[in-house]
Design a protein around this motif. Structure first.
Motif, PDB file in Angstrom:
ATOM      1  N   ALA A   1       0.820  -1.206   0.000  1.00 28.20           N
ATOM      2  CA  ALA A   1       0.000   0.000   0.000  1.00 28.20           C
ATOM      3  C   ALA A   1       0.854   1.256   0.000  1.00 28.20           C
ATOM      4  CB  ALA A   1      -0.927  -0.009   1.223  1.00 28.20           C
ATOM      5  N   GLY A   2       2.117   1.113   0.412  1.00 30.81           N
ATOM      6  CA  GLY A   2       3.034   2.249   0.423  1.00 30.81           C
ATOM      7  C   GLY A   2       2.771   3.150   1.616  1.00 30.81           C
ATOM      8  N   GLY A   3       2.909   4.465   1.381  1.00 28.26           N
ATOM      9  CA  GLY A   3       2.718   5.406   2.474  1.00 28.26           C
ATOM     10  C   GLY A   3       3.934   6.304   2.626  1.00 28.26           C
ATOM     11  N   ALA A   4       4.057   6.926   3.785  1.00 26.65           N
ATOM     12  CA  ALA A   4       5.168   7.843   4.012  1.00 26.65           C
ATOM     13  C   ALA A   4       6.503   7.106   4.011  1.00 26.65           C
ATOM     14  CB  ALA A   4       4.969   8.553   5.353  1.00 26.65           C
ATOM     15  N   LYS A   5       7.527   7.810   3.581  1.00 23.68           N
ATOM     16  CA  LYS A   5       8.856   7.221   3.535  1.00 23.68           C
ATOM     17  C   LYS A   5       9.346   6.900   4.941  1.00 23.68           C
ATOM     18  CE  LYS A   5      13.563   8.049   1.936  1.00 23.68           C
ATOM     19  NZ  LYS A   5      14.509   9.029   1.334  1.00 23.68           N
ATOM     20  N   LYS A   6       9.957   5.726   5.104  1.00 27.01           N
ATOM     21  CA  LYS A   6      10.468   5.324   6.410  1.00 27.01           C
ATOM     22  C   LYS A   6      11.697   6.156   6.778  1.00 27.01           C
ATOM     23  CE  LYS A   6       7.659   1.872   7.257  1.00 27.01           C
ATOM     24  NZ  LYS A   6       6.755   1.860   8.425  1.00 27.01           N
ATOM     25  N   PRO A   7      11.885   6.442   8.063  1.00 26.77           N
ATOM     26  CA  PRO A   7      13.081   7.186   8.477  1.00 26.77           C
ATOM     27  C   PRO A   7      14.336   6.365   8.218  1.00 26.77           C
ATOM     28  CG  PRO A   7      11.909   6.316  10.375  1.00 26.77           C
ATOM     29  CD  PRO A   7      11.016   6.105   9.190  1.00 26.77           C
ATOM     30  N   GLU A   8      15.469   7.056   8.097  1.00 23.01           N
ATOM     31  CA  GLU A   8      16.741   6.381   7.842  1.00 23.01           C
ATOM     32  C   GLU A   8      17.434   6.034   9.150  1.00 23.01           C
ATOM     33  OE1 GLU A   8      19.206   8.701   5.311  1.00 23.01           O
ATOM     34  OE2 GLU A   8      18.006   8.321   3.513  1.00 23.01           O
ATOM     35  N   CYS A   9      18.155   4.916   9.126  1.00 20.24           N
ATOM     36  CA  CYS A   9      18.921   4.483  10.292  1.00 20.24           C
ATOM     37  C   CYS A   9      20.023   5.484  10.573  1.00 20.24           C
ATOM     38  CB  CYS A   9      19.504   3.089  10.037  1.00 20.24           C
ATOM     39  SG  CYS A   9      20.593   2.504  11.359  1.00 20.24           S
ATOM     40  N   ILE A  10      20.111   5.963  11.799  1.00 21.45           N
ATOM     41  CA  ILE A  10      21.106   6.960  12.154  1.00 21.45           C
ATOM     42  C   ILE A  10      22.531   6.397  12.164  1.00 21.45           C
ATOM     43  CG2 ILE A  10      21.024   6.592  14.663  1.00 21.45           C
ATOM     44  CD1 ILE A  10      21.138   9.663  14.955  1.00 21.45           C
ATOM     45  N   VAL A  11      22.636   5.056  12.186  1.00 20.36           N
ATOM     46  CA  VAL A  11      23.957   4.418  12.206  1.00 20.36           C
ATOM     47  C   VAL A  11      24.405   4.005  10.808  1.00 20.36           C
ATOM     48  CG1 VAL A  11      25.315   2.471  13.081  1.00 20.36           C
ATOM     49  CG2 VAL A  11      23.651   3.610  14.571  1.00 20.36           C
ATOM     50  N   SER A  12      23.542   3.292  10.077  1.00 18.19           N
ATOM     51  CA  SER A  12      23.945   2.743   8.777  1.00 18.19           C
ATOM     52  C   SER A  12      23.345   3.447   7.571  1.00 18.19           C
ATOM     53  CB  SER A  12      23.576   1.259   8.714  1.00 18.19           C
ATOM     54  OG  SER A  12      22.164   1.109   8.687  1.00 18.19           O
ATOM     55  N   GLY A  13      22.282   4.230   7.786  1.00 14.06           N
ATOM     56  CA  GLY A  13      21.683   4.954   6.674  1.00 14.06           C
ATOM     57  C   GLY A  13      20.576   4.220   5.954  1.00 14.06           C
ATOM     58  N   GLY A  14      20.304   2.955   6.347  1.00 13.28           N
ATOM     59  CA  GLY A  14      19.253   2.180   5.699  1.00 13.28           C
ATOM     60  C   GLY A  14      17.874   2.524   6.240  1.00 13.28           C
ATOM     61  N   ALA A  15      16.855   1.911   5.657  1.00 14.66           N
ATOM     62  CA  ALA A  15      15.489   2.122   6.128  1.00 14.66           C
ATOM     63  C   ALA A  15      15.363   1.629   7.570  1.00 14.66           C
ATOM     64  CB  ALA A  15      14.509   1.385   5.228  1.00 14.66           C
ATOM     65  N   ALA A  16      14.738   2.435   8.427  1.00 16.02           N
ATOM     66  CA  ALA A  16      14.696   2.103   9.854  1.00 16.02           C
ATOM     67  C   ALA A  16      13.277   2.119  10.398  1.00 16.02           C
ATOM     68  CB  ALA A  16      15.555   3.093  10.637  1.00 16.02           C
ATOM     69  N   ASN A  17      13.020   1.258  11.384  1.00 13.88           N
ATOM     70  CA  ASN A  17      11.704   1.254  12.039  1.00 13.88           C
ATOM     71  C   ASN A  17      11.818   0.947  13.524  1.00 13.88           C
ATOM     72  OD1 ASN A  17      12.355  -1.430  12.011  1.00 13.88           O
ATOM     73  ND2 ASN A  17      10.616  -2.103  10.782  1.00 13.88           N
ATOM     74  N   MET A  18      13.040   1.024  14.073  1.00 15.44           N
ATOM     75  CA  MET A  18      13.260   0.742  15.490  1.00 15.44           C
ATOM     76  C   MET A  18      13.700   2.039  16.190  1.00 15.44           C
ATOM     77  SD  MET A  18      15.848  -2.108  17.136  1.00 15.44           S
ATOM     78  CE  MET A  18      15.099  -3.409  16.161  1.00 15.44           C
ATOM     79  N   ALA A  19      12.929   2.480  17.170  1.00 17.27           N
ATOM     80  CA  ALA A  19      13.207   3.757  17.835  1.00 17.27           C
ATOM     81  C   ALA A  19      14.214   3.625  18.972  1.00 17.27           C
ATOM     82  CB  ALA A  19      11.908   4.351  18.368  1.00 17.27           C
ATOM     83  N   VAL A  20      15.101   4.619  19.080  1.00 23.34           N
ATOM     84  CA  VAL A  20      16.026   4.745  20.207  1.00 23.34           C
ATOM     85  C   VAL A  20      15.989   6.217  20.639  1.00 23.34           C
ATOM     86  CG1 VAL A  20      17.576   2.866  19.525  1.00 23.34           C
ATOM     87  CG2 VAL A  20      17.950   5.148  18.589  1.00 23.34           C
ATOM     88  N   SER A  21      16.464   6.498  21.816  1.00 21.01           N
ATOM     89  CA  SER A  21      16.408   7.886  22.278  1.00 21.01           C
ATOM     90  C   SER A  21      17.708   8.299  22.952  1.00 21.01           C
ATOM     91  CB  SER A  21      15.232   8.072  23.240  1.00 21.01           C
ATOM     92  OG  SER A  21      15.396   7.252  24.397  1.00 21.01           O
ATOM     93  N   TYR A  22      17.968   9.615  22.910  1.00 17.33           N
ATOM     94  CA  TYR A  22      19.147  10.178  23.564  1.00 17.33           C
ATOM     95  C   TYR A  22      18.859  11.644  23.864  1.00 17.33           C
ATOM     96  CZ  TYR A  22      23.924  11.925  24.209  1.00 17.33           C
ATOM     97  OH  TYR A  22      25.052  12.514  24.713  1.00 17.33           O
ATOM     98  N   ASN A  23      19.061  12.030  25.124  1.00 21.68           N
ATOM     99  CA  ASN A  23      18.821  13.415  25.563  1.00 21.68           C
ATOM    100  C   ASN A  23      17.404  13.882  25.217  1.00 21.68           C
ATOM    101  OD1 ASN A  23      21.285  13.777  26.770  1.00 21.68           O
ATOM    102  ND2 ASN A  23      22.205  14.881  25.064  1.00 21.68           N
ATOM    103  N   GLY A  24      16.446  12.971  25.368  1.00 21.43           N
ATOM    104  CA  GLY A  24      15.063  13.332  25.155  1.00 21.43           C
ATOM    105  C   GLY A  24      14.625  13.380  23.701  1.00 21.43           C
ATOM    106  N   LYS A  25      15.516  13.021  22.776  1.00 18.86           N
ATOM    107  CA  LYS A  25      15.173  13.054  21.359  1.00 18.86           C
ATOM    108  C   LYS A  25      15.126  11.636  20.801  1.00 18.86           C
ATOM    109  CE  LYS A  25      16.387  15.321  17.008  1.00 18.86           C
ATOM    110  NZ  LYS A  25      17.325  16.257  16.318  1.00 18.86           N
TER     111      LYS A  25
END
Length: 238
Positions: free
Chosen positions: A192-216
């Motif tokens: 069905a598609g939809g909004a583009k997935k966020p990029e992995c902050i470490v490797s740059g690939g498609a990401a769907n697992m959330a992590v946090s640091y300093n409230g962000k």
């Protein structure tokens, strides 16, 4: 009797200490990866970045006149400890044919090496390259029978689907016959598609697992990247 037990305990402790010292020395003496080779390995593994993540696959294979089907979760993830590599897990370590393995790249041979653990606790090493269309084409030869096994891995539909084809050439000759195949979608994805997935902050690939640091909140693509981020959050948050 007490003296004998004390002597045995001392001997055991000495042997443990010696084993630890030898292991430490072996690690120290192990050849260090050259920066240029490490860069080549990371670049090569980046060619299969779309593999990273959790896939819900369905396997099929012929059993006589019948077709046997099963479902299996397959997870690919980055490993940042030591030489860069990608790990794979089949069915949480209980896959029908394979349980897990490690994908590496040999910069000298310019080949990908995928070592897989089979369900009957053997290791099979496949070697291959990335074809023009992408994915991986690997093979291994059975030293006893001469049979050649072909393993083709790749993504389809802009990284939403994953396909596995495992084939065999009797005696290494003639046309390959199917051993089994696996197909399915990435966890949480659909056509069905939809909004583009966020990029992995470490490797740059498609990401769907959330992590946090300093409230962000940031996103990563696998548990390997999650662990790397948690170990060095300030580095990646920049």
């Amino acid at each position: 009797m007490l003296l004998r037990m004390t002597a045995l305990a001392a001997l055991a402790a000495g042997m443990i200490g010696l084993t630890g010292a030898v292991a430490a020395q072996d690690a120290k003496d192990a050849p260090k990866l050259k920066p240029e080779d490490e860069a080549k390995i990371k670049k090569a593994l980046g060619e299969v970045q779309e593999f990273i993540g959790l896939w819900n696959l369905e396997g099929t294979q012929k059993d006589g006149a019948k077709t046997v089907a099963w479902k299996e979760k397959v997870t690919w993830g980055w490993n940042f400890k030591g030489e860069p590599s990608i790990t794979v897990d089949f069915g949480e370590g209980k896959g029908k044919h394979f349980t897990g393995g490690v994908l590496k790249y040999d910069p000298a041979k310019k080949k990908y090496l995928l070592a897989l653990n089979t369900a009957d606790k053997k290791e099979e090493v496949f070697e291959g390259t990335v074809p023009p269309a992408g994915g991986l084409k690997l093979e291994r030869k059975d030293a006893k029978t001469g049979d050649v096994y072909l393993l083709t891995l790749g993504t389809l539909a802009e990284g939403i689907r994953f396909q596995v084809k495992y084939e065999k050439k009797e005696g290494g000759k003639g046309l390959a016959s199917s051993v089994f195949a696996m197909n399915g979608n990435k966890d949480g994805e659909s056509f069905a598609g939809g909004a583009k997935k966020p990029e992995c902050i470490v490797s740059g690939g498609a990401a769907n697992m959330a992590v946090s640091y300093n409230g962000k909140t940031y996103y990563v693509c696998c548990t390997g990247c999650r662990d790397e981020f948690n170990a060095n959050p300030k580095k990646y948050a920049k």
